[in-house]
Scaffold this motif. Structure first.
Motif, PDB file in Angstrom:
ATOM      1  N   MET A   1      11.318   5.498 -10.992  1.00 45.85           N
ATOM      2  CA  MET A   1      11.184   6.069 -12.333  1.00 45.85           C
ATOM      3  C   MET A   1      10.620   7.488 -12.262  1.00 45.85           C
ATOM      4  O   MET A   1      11.065   8.382 -13.003  1.00 45.85           O
ATOM      5  N   ASN A   2       9.660   7.715 -11.388  1.00 49.41           N
ATOM      6  CA  ASN A   2       9.113   9.064 -11.231  1.00 49.41           C
ATOM      7  C   ASN A   2      10.197  10.043 -10.785  1.00 49.41           C
ATOM      8  O   ASN A   2      10.295  11.169 -11.284  1.00 49.41           O
ATOM      9  N   GLU A   3      11.010   9.602  -9.826  1.00 42.44           N
ATOM     10  CA  GLU A   3      12.087  10.461  -9.330  1.00 42.44           C
ATOM     11  C   GLU A   3      13.085  10.783 -10.439  1.00 42.44           C
ATOM     12  O   GLU A   3      13.519  11.938 -10.582  1.00 42.44           O
TER      13      GLU A   3
ATOM     14  N   GLY B   1       9.646  -0.683  -5.429  1.00 37.01           N
ATOM     15  CA  GLY B   1       9.673   0.776  -5.574  1.00 37.01           C
ATOM     16  C   GLY B   1      10.041   1.262  -6.955  1.00 37.01           C
ATOM     17  O   GLY B   1      10.442   2.425  -7.115  1.00 37.01           O
ATOM     18  N   GLN B   2       9.883   0.429  -7.984  1.00 36.50           N
ATOM     19  CA  GLN B   2      10.366   0.824  -9.306  1.00 36.50           C
ATOM     20  C   GLN B   2       9.607   2.000  -9.900  1.00 36.50           C
ATOM     21  O   GLN B   2      10.212   2.849 -10.579  1.00 36.50           O
ATOM     22  N   ILE B   3       8.306   2.120  -9.668  1.00 34.43           N
ATOM     23  CA  ILE B   3       7.557   3.265 -10.202  1.00 34.43           C
ATOM     24  C   ILE B   3       7.979   4.537  -9.476  1.00 34.43           C
ATOM     25  O   ILE B   3       8.159   5.597 -10.098  1.00 34.43           O
TER      26      ILE B   3
ATOM     27  N   LYS C   1       1.433   9.556  -6.042  1.00 34.36           N
ATOM     28  CA  LYS C   1       1.030  10.903  -6.460  1.00 34.36           C
ATOM     29  C   LYS C   1       1.277  11.914  -5.350  1.00 34.36           C
ATOM     30  O   LYS C   1       1.701  13.052  -5.603  1.00 34.36           O
ATOM     31  N   SER C   2       1.064  11.493  -4.099  1.00 33.42           N
ATOM     32  CA  SER C   2       1.245  12.416  -2.976  1.00 33.42           C
ATOM     33  C   SER C   2       2.714  12.750  -2.737  1.00 33.42           C
ATOM     34  O   SER C   2       3.033  13.770  -2.114  1.00 33.42           O
TER      35      SER C   2
ATOM     36  N   PRO D   1       0.794  -1.234   0.000  1.00 31.36           N
ATOM     37  CA  PRO D   1       0.000   0.000   0.000  1.00 31.36           C
ATOM     38  C   PRO D   1       0.827   1.286   0.000  1.00 31.36           C
ATOM     39  O   PRO D   1       0.340   2.340  -0.429  1.00 31.36           O
ATOM     40  N   ALA D   2       2.074   1.221   0.458  1.00 31.32           N
ATOM     41  CA  ALA D   2       2.927   2.415   0.470  1.00 31.32           C
ATOM     42  C   ALA D   2       3.282   2.859  -0.935  1.00 31.32           C
ATOM     43  O   ALA D   2       3.744   3.991  -1.131  1.00 31.32           O
ATOM     44  N   PHE D   3       3.066   1.983  -1.939  1.00 30.26           N
ATOM     45  CA  PHE D   3       3.399   2.323  -3.318  1.00 30.26           C
ATOM     46  C   PHE D   3       2.168   2.292  -4.217  1.00 30.26           C
ATOM     47  O   PHE D   3       2.267   2.112  -5.426  1.00 30.26           O
ATOM     48  N   HIS D   4       1.010   2.472  -3.591  1.00 32.66           N
ATOM     49  CA  HIS D   4      -0.238   2.617  -4.342  1.00 32.66           C
ATOM     50  C   HIS D   4      -0.196   3.920  -5.139  1.00 32.66           C
ATOM     51  O   HIS D   4       0.523   4.865  -4.794  1.00 32.66           O
TER      52      HIS D   4
END
Length: 517
Positions: free
Chosen positions: A469-471, A464-466, A159-160, A151-154
């Motif tokens: 990638m966002n970072e 944590g790959q998404i 987005k938050s 859930p920490a990577f939902h």
């Protein structure tokens, strides 16, 4: 009547000693019979036959620098799919570095262990630091923790995090402004690494450390750097394989323990502070708007059981490391590649300009991330060419057949990601060149899904790959939108392994502020 002898009787002591010796001899015989069976199998595998009777192939290993990387990579030419590598003459490691062999190992995820048994195995060398977090844990424990942490990577959580990722990038941008104004070169790993640590600290733990302004004086940064160097140094030293020897009789082992104590103090203090804060919150508050640490502290099984304090600490240490060090490597090498190829950097800038053209600022919004198609190609090619994670390791819990070879249960397997990403039979003879077009949509659709594995694959892929990638997109897009980067003349870039890919002497870039049209 039988005579009952006292426990301190010489006869009892002698019997116990004889029994202990007999047990040791039995265990040794069992081990030797199993070893000889394995030896008969492993000696049939493709391998460099010039191996030392005690050190195996490790006496040839030149160390964790560029030469060591090329030593490991050199085996892909004669053995493009797999080969055996001896770590000492007591343990054989099966190296796989081709999609056809990698996929068989990863698809057998129900039959492999991430935490290999035995002295000196790669992941176990880090257990004193990271404990049994998601990186190292196994079986039911791993599955449970993965479920509780997901859930920490939902999507809503990711987005938050955006506002904090932008805020940390703002600090980095102000530092770049100073370098651009003064004309001073800057070392990439140092400054992007501090930015990445700032991001994971704020996003996952709501902790503002001022690490970007404190710089390398930050004790946590220094400790992690030292731990990663010691970890990889030990992984290629046969004489330091056993914990008892390493931690009690070597200077490096004692230093490793000291650095572990330091990072544990940081994570434990953070957890205790958060537990105290959570007790002060109003009843019924949900996880909405909370961070990674809140979620893992609140996570519960169906029976209401949560993670213990030590389990929480293991996950915190793991995410601080994996969310900082691997991303630092990726950011640094990709920015270096863009600086080295100005035409590619300019093409990225044009794409980003089209996103920002109707705005008065360059703060990234969540909907922007999917529009960065060319930058994503550049990021993926950077992850291929300079893959942050050199290899991942497994241990077979059942027999498997691989390329016609029988691989017995208990075999240590290393999936050599760097070798896979540079394998000439997969990527061609130009595999050492930076070409983002390799990841154009049509080309990527034809690619074997196991040819490119920067975040591993299968059940144990990177959680944590998404987030990562966002970072990468946020930091890189904002940097190259505002500044032009070039490689400082006169330097030679030599890669180095320190658990993740780094360089021997850093990467120095020059930066100039763009003149907007």
């Amino acid at each position: 009547m039988f005579e009952i002898l006292p426990v301190d009787s010489p006869s009892v002591s002698t019997s116990l000693l004889v029994g202990l010796v007999a047990l040791c001899v039995y265990q040794l015989v069992v081990w030797y019979r199993r070893y000889t069976r394995w030896l008969a199998v492993y000696d049939k595998l493709p391998s460099d036959r010039d191996n030392h009777w005690f050190f195996g192939h490790m006496h040839k290993h030149p160390g964790p620098g560029e030469d060591g990387i090329q030593f490991m990579f050199s085996y892909t030419r004669p053995f493009p799919r797999l080969h055996a590598l001896w770590f000492g003459r007591l343990r054989c490691i099966l190296i796989v570095h081709h999609p056809d062999t990698v996929k068989i190992i990863l698809r057998a995820s129900a039959h492999i262990a991430k935490k290999p048994r035995g002295p000196g195995t790669a992941y176990m060398l880090g257990i004193k630091w990271l404990g049994e977090g998601l990186l190292i844990s196994n079986g039911d424990k791993w599955a449970r923790n993965r479920r509780l942490l997901t859930p920490a990577f939902h999507f809503d959580m990711l987005k938050s995090y955006l506002s904090k990722q932008n805020a940390c990038t703002d600090v980095l941008m102000s530092k770049m402004e100073g370098f651009a104004t003064s004309g001073q070169s800057f070392e990439v790993f140092r400054h992007l690494g501090l930015c990445s640590l700032d991001i994971i600290s704020r996003c996952a733990f709501s902790r503002e450390t001022n690490c970007q302004t404190e710089g390398e004086n930050n004790p946590y940064v220094q400790a992690v750097g030292r731990l990663t160097d010691l970890w990889i140094k030990r992984s290629i030293n046969v004489l330091q394989a056993f914990d008892f020897i390493y931690f009690n009789f070597t200077r490096d082992g004692r230093d490793f323990t000291r650095q572990c104590d330091l990072v544990h103090d940081v994570s434990e203090a953070m957890i205790k502070k958060r537990i105290k804060t959570m007790k002060q919150r109003t009843d019924g508050q949900t996880s909405e708007g909370l961070d990674f640490l809140d979620i893992i502290l609140q996570a519960r099984d169906e029976d209401g059981r949560g993670l213990t304090f030590n389990e929480v600490r293991d996950e915190v240490d793991t995410f601080l490391f994996e969310g900082h060090d691997t991303t630092t490597s990726a950011l640094s090498f990709i920015l270096y590649a863009l600086a080295k190829y100005p035409e590619i950097q300019e093409k990225c800038r044009q794409e980003i300009n089209s996103i920002f053209q109707d705005r008065d600022n360059d703060v990234i919004q969540y909907q922007d991330l999917s529009k960065m198609e060319y930058l994503t190609q550049c990021i993926k090619e950077g992850l291929r060419l300079f893959c942050p994670v050199f290899f991942i390791q497994r241990q077979m819990t059942e027999d498997v057949t691989l390329e016609g070879y029988h691989i017995p249960e208990g075999t240590h397997v290393a999936l050599a990601i760097y070798n896979l990403h540079h394998n000439a039979t997969v990527w061609g003879e130009d595999n050492d060149e930076y070409k983002p077009e390799r990841f154009e949509p049509e080309t990527a659709r034809q690619m074997d899904p196991y040819a490119f594995l920067p975040f591993s694959a299968g059940q144990r892929n990177c959680i944590g790959q998404i987030f990562a990638m966002n970072e990468l997109k946020i930091v890189l897009s904002r940097l190259i939108n505002r500044y032009t980067f070039t490689v400082k003349e006169g330097q030679t870039i030599r890669k180095k392994l320190a658990v993740v890919m780094r360089t021997e002497n850093g990467i120095w870039l020059d930066v100039k502020k763009r003149v907007k049209e």
